[in-house]
Design a protein around this motif. Structure first.
Motif, mmCIF file in Angstrom:
data_model
loop_
_atom_site.group_PDB
_atom_site.id
_atom_site.type_symbol
_atom_site.label_atom_id
_atom_site.label_comp_id
_atom_site.label_asym_id
_atom_site.label_seq_id
_atom_site.Cartn_x
_atom_site.Cartn_y
_atom_site.Cartn_z
ATOM 1 N N ASP A 67 15.924 -29.698 -45.550
ATOM 2 C CA ASP A 67 16.191 -28.601 -44.559
ATOM 3 C C ASP A 67 16.353 -29.293 -42.944
ATOM 4 O O ASP A 67 17.136 -28.590 -42.386
ATOM 5 N N VAL A 202 17.053 -27.014 -37.527
ATOM 6 C CA VAL A 202 15.752 -26.331 -38.082
ATOM 7 C C VAL A 202 14.835 -26.485 -36.905
ATOM 8 O O VAL A 202 14.321 -27.417 -36.663
ATOM 9 N N SER A 348 18.620 -22.563 -42.714
ATOM 10 C CA SER A 348 17.406 -23.553 -42.617
ATOM 11 C C SER A 348 16.378 -23.550 -43.519
ATOM 12 O O SER A 348 15.445 -24.499 -43.326
#
Length: 403
Positions: A67, A202, A348
Motif C-alpha cells: 500500500d 498512503v 490506500s
C-alpha cells in the motif's frame, strides 16, 4: 467474461499470475521430494512444510508495504525478475545433498514465497482501479480459479519432471523461467497498469489503518468485524483438516471402499478441484447475487453433513458429493469477500485488507491440520469429527452477529 477478456490490464495480471502459480506450485512439490532424499527425511520434510505455509503470516506486513508503494506496477514486474534470479541461484545449490545447503534452499524458496505474497497485495489495488466494480467479483473468481488449475498442473509437472529426469537443477531452471515469463508479460502490458497519481498516496498511521480496515470490512459484508474474522478463522481451521481427516478415514476403511485406495483419493480430490474451479468461474447471474453470508452458511451446512456422514453412515459417495459442494462454496466465498471489500475500501488500504485475510487464514491452519488430526490419532476419529462440528457451529453463529 467477454468484457474482462477485452480488459488488457486484467488479462496482463491474470496471465502473469498463471505463470507465477505454475512456478510456485512446481517447486514446492520438488522441494518436498528433495527433502525426502535426506537421512533425516521426516525432519526435513516438516521444515519444508512449515516454510511453505509460513509466508502467509507476513500478509499484513507485505500488504502494508504494498500500500505504501507509489509505483505498484514497477514493483510487481520487478519482483518477478528478482524471484527468477533467486531460483537461478537455487538451481546451483540443489545438486549437493547437504543439510546446510538444504536449509539455504528452503530460505531462498521462503523469500520467493514472501515476495509472492507481496505481489498479491500489489495486484489488488491494480484490479480495483482497472476493473469495473460490477466485474470485480467475476475477475477475482477467474483469477483464483485459474490459480487452482495451475497449482494442480504445476504439481503434476514437477512430479513428472522428476520421474523423467531426476534432475533437481533442471526444476530450478524451469521455475526461474516461469517467473521470467511472468515478468515479461507484466512488462508487455506495463502501460495498461498505470495508476492515476491521485490513487497512490498512503498517509495513515497503523492505528488509522486498523480503523479503516474495520470500517471497510463492516461496510462491505454488513457484519461485525470480529464476527467476520471469527467465521473465516473457524471455517478455515476445519477446512485445513478435512483432507487429512478424510485420508485417515479412507485408510481405516480401505477394504470397504467401492474403489481402490489410490483411485478413491484421486476421485475425491478431483471432485474437490472440479467444485472449486466451477465455484471460482461462476460469478454471474444468480451466483453474483448470492451473498457472502449465504455462501458461508451453505459451506457450514455442507461440512456439518460431511462429519455426520462420517459418524453415522460412512458412505464414500456422500463424501465425494459434499467435497464437490464444499469446493464450489469455497470457490465462491473468497472472490465475494474481496470484491465486496474492493467496492468500499479506500485504495490506500486494499493491499492491507488482503494481507490481513491471508494472515488469518494461515494462522488458522495449525488449529485444523494439527489439532484435529492429533485428536483423530490420539483420541478417536469420532472426537475429531465432533470437535470439527462444534467449530462449524461457532462459525455459523458468528455469521448472524450484525454490525
Amino acid at each position: 467474461m467477454k468484457n474482462l477478456g477485452r480488459n488488457r490490464a486484467f488479462v496482463t495480471l491474470t496471465v502473469a499470475d498463471l505463470f507465477e502459480t505454475i512456478g510456485t506450485s512446481l517447486f514446492n512439490i520438488i522441494l518436498l521430494t528433495y527433502a525426502r532424499t535426506f537421512a533425516q527425511a521426516s525432519l526435513m520434510v516438516s521444515v519444508v512444510s512449515v516454510a511453505t505455509v509460513l509466508p502467509g503470516i507476513f500478509g499484513i506486513i507485505t500488504g502494508r508495504f504494498a500500500d505504501s508503494q507509489t509505483n505498484k506496477r514497477g514493483w510487481l514486474a520487478g519482483l518477478k525478475f528478482v524471484q527468477a534470479a533467486l531460483y537461478l541461484v537455487l538451481a546451483q545449490l540443489i545438486t549437493e545433498k547437504q543439510v546446510g545447503l538444504l536449509l539455504i534452499i528452503i530460505a531462498i524458496n521462503l523469500c520467493s514465497d514472501v515476495l509472492g505474497m507481496l505481489s498479491g497485495s500489489l495486484r489488488m489495488p491494480l484490479l480495483q482501479a482497472k476493473v469495473a466494480s460490477e466485474l470485480q467479483e467475476e475477475a477475482l473468481g477467474i483469477n483464483q480459479g485459474i490459480g487452482v488449475l495451475m497449482q494442480t498442473m504445476g504439481q503434476a509437472l514437477g512430479v513428472s519432471l522428476l520421474a523423467a529426469t531426476g534432475d533437481y537443477r533442471l526444476a530450478g531452471y524451469l521455475n526461474a523461467i516461469t517467473f521470467l515469463i511472468a515478468g515479461l508479460v507484466l512488462l508487455s502490458g506495463y502501460e495498461t497498469l498505470k495508476l492515476p497519481s491521485a490513487t497512490v498516496t498512503v498517509t495513515s498511521t497503523f492505528r488509522q489503518l486498523l480503523r479503516q480496515v474495520r470500517q471497510a470490512m463492516e461496510a462491505g459484508v454488513h457484519m461485525n468485524v470480529l464476527a467476520l474474522l471469527g467465521s473465516v478463522l473457524f471455517l478455515n481451521a476445519v477446512g485445513a483438516s478435512v483432507d487429512a481427516l478424510l485420508n485417515l478415514y479412507l485408510i481405516h476403511r480401505a477394504t470397504q471402499l467401492p474403489l481402490s485406495f489410490g483411485v478413491a483419493i484421486l476421485v475425491m480430490n478431483t471432485a474437490d478441484v472440479f467444485g472449486s474451479v466451477a465455484g471460482n468461474l461462476l460469478h454471474t447471474g444468480y451466483f453474483q447475487r448470492w451473498t457472502f453470508r449465504g455462501v458461508m452458511l451453505t459451506t457450514v451446512v455442507a461440512f456439518e453433513g460431511l462429519f455426520i456422514n462420517l459418524l453415522i453412515w460412512q458412505n464414500y459417495w456422500v463424501v465425494v458429493t459434499i467435497m464437490m459442494i464444499g469446493g464450489f462454496c469455497m470457490g465462491q466465498a473468497n472472490p465475494k469477500l474481496m470484491a465486496s471489500l474492493l467496492k468500499v475500501a479506500d485504495h490506500s488500504i486494499v493491499g492491507s485488507l488482503g494481507g490481513i485475510i491471508n494472515s488469518l487464514a494461515t494462522i488458522s491452519i495449525p488449529i485444523g491440520s494439527v489439532g484435529l488430526v492429533l485428536l483423530d490419532n490420539i483420541v478417536s476419529p469420532e472426537a475429531a469429527y465432533l470437535t470439527a462440528m462444534g467449530l462449524l457451529l461457532v462459525c455459523g453463529g458468528c455469521l448472524f452477529i450484525r454490525r
